[in-house]
Design an enzyme around this catalytic site. Structure first.
Site, PDB file in Angstrom:
ATOM      1  N   LYS A 116     -19.988  11.190 -64.716  1.00  0.00           N
ATOM      2  CA  LYS A 116     -20.384   9.823 -65.074  1.00  0.00           C
ATOM      3  C   LYS A 116     -20.253   9.574 -66.575  1.00  0.00           C
ATOM      4  CE  LYS A 116     -22.987   8.548 -61.058  1.00  0.00           C
ATOM      5  NZ  LYS A 116     -24.202   8.096 -60.441  1.00  0.00           N
ATOM      6  N   LYS A 200     -14.974  12.646 -53.129  1.00  0.00           N
ATOM      7  CA  LYS A 200     -16.133  12.269 -52.320  1.00  0.00           C
ATOM      8  C   LYS A 200     -16.178  10.751 -52.126  1.00  0.00           C
ATOM      9  CE  LYS A 200     -20.207  11.519 -54.061  1.00  0.00           C
ATOM     10  NZ  LYS A 200     -21.562  11.464 -54.601  1.00  0.00           N
ATOM     11  N   LYS A 203     -20.190   4.829 -53.019  1.00  0.00           N
ATOM     12  CA  LYS A 203     -20.391   3.388 -52.941  1.00  0.00           C
ATOM     13  C   LYS A 203     -19.985   2.697 -54.232  1.00  0.00           C
ATOM     14  CE  LYS A 203     -25.319   4.337 -53.502  1.00  0.00           C
ATOM     15  NZ  LYS A 203     -26.498   4.549 -52.689  1.00  0.00           N
TER      16      LYS A 203
END
Ligand code: AMP
Ligand code: TRP
Length: 337
Positions: A116, A200, A203
């Site tokens: 991130k 992966k 969302k």
């Protein structure tokens, strides 16, 4: 408050986006199976969601929607403690105490943090919350003296860190926390991106064709599965060389219980079209009843409020007990009565 003698489970999902089939198969579906055997705490982790900026009205809507999805998926409010993380202030208080027993080095080594934060490039405006996020997760888990944490594979590293923090605190101040174990299902623990099946499913992906949402209407599910990336081999086979097909087989197996062997035989010599149609049908069969219930549950806000209020009351009681223990051991002066 009654002590049940059952082992304790804690888990949570962030209201930071709409739930995907990954969240459902990796986490929620298993929670439902565990509710009879364990004393379960299922939380909507809104404090975790704000590590990325959220539109307040969307955060409010999604928080209630996730709670409604927990209920619609089959979690019984009489059996489980369901609550909203920010309603139990012990989570943030304990997180500070644990932060002072956590090293910046171990936090900056977390894969999720590295992924991130790398998106920021040279921009240094990464929130400290993103770095500290696993400490808040440790606090969620440890406050309830949790035995088991049912999560997807991506959370395994955070669980290991939680165990290390708990052991460090226990060693420094005498035994305070139970050391939790991860509970990661064999199947469904890592559902992959439909467009890039080596990644992966998430969302937060920018391409909606890469994920299936729990609330996607049937036509959308059919379209997304028919567009899912496969390969030019043309044989339905469970193999690392065919990650797209493997992922769809995983989804089918987790939903219907059909073995990989069985699936391979069923579609032998048939190509991918019929296989994909059946995968879509299995998803729709699972999701449609849940979707209908979510709408009904969301329409009754008074009932939802009753559930999260009762959940917060029980969670506050248990969490505060552990928090007081932590404070006492650290050397804080107790508030006089
Ligand atoms: P999050 O959406 O990050 O709050 O994740 C909620 C739960 O879903 C966690 O237990 C995750 O491990 C799980 N999860 C998220 N994405 C996936 C995925 N693609 N496959 C399996 N489990 C997942
Ligand atoms: N960090 C988890 C995720 O992103 C969500 C979470 C927060 C959680 N607190 C938790 C999961 C405690 C299990 C237990 O998926």
């Amino acid at each position: 408050m009654e002590e049940t003698g059952k082992k304790v489970i804690f888990s949570g999902i962030q209201p930071s986006g709409n739930l995907t089939i990954g969240n459902y198969l990796g986490a929620l579906k298993n929670w439902v199976k565990l509710q009879d055997e364990y004393d379960c705490y299922y939380c909507v982790v809104d404090l975790h969601a704000i590590t990325a900026r959220q539109e307040p009205k969307d955060l409010r809507r999604r928080t209630l929607e996730i709670l409604a999805i927990y209920l619609a998926a089959g979690l019984d409010p009489e059996k489980n403690t369901m609550f909203i993380q920010s309603h139990v202030s012990a989570h943030t208080e304990a997180a500070w105490l644990l932060n002072c027993n956590t090293y910046v080095g171990e936090l900056s080594r977390m894969t999720q943090y590295k992924t991130k934060s790398s998106k920021f490039g040279n921009d240094t405006s990464i929130s400290a919350g993103l770095l500290n996020y696993p400490v808040l997760m440790a606090s969620d888990i440890l406050l309830y003296q949790t035995d088991l944490v049912p999560v997807g594979l991506d959370q395994k590293q955070h669980l290991e860190l939680t165990r290390n923090i708990a052991e460090r605190f226990n060693n420094a101040y005498s035994p305070t926390f139970k050391i939790p174990e991860p509970y990661i299902p064999k199947e469904g623990s890592k559902i992959m991106d439909l467009q890039e099946p080596l990644k992966k499913m998430s969302k937060s992906s920018e391409n909606p064709n890469s994920f299936i949402l729990l609330m996607d209407p049937p036509e959308v599910i059919k379209k997304k599965i028919s567009r899912a990336v496969t390969d030019s081999i043309g044989i339905v086979k469970y193999s690392d060389e065919q990650p797209g097909v493997k992922n769809l087989m995983n989804i089918l197996n987790t939903l219907t219980g059909e073995s990989f062997d069985c699936i391979e035989k069923k579609y032998a010599g048939k190509g991918y079209a019929e296989f994909k149609e059946d995968v879509a049908t299995a998803i729709i069969n699972e999701f449609e009843p849940i979707q209908n219930k979510v709408e009904m549950i969301l329409a009754d806000k008074t009932n939802l409020e009753k559930i999260y209020k009762a959940g917060a009351e029980k969670a506050n009681y248990i969490a505060n007990k552990t928090l007081r223990k932590m404070q006492k051991k650290i050397g804080f002066i107790p508030v006089s009565k």
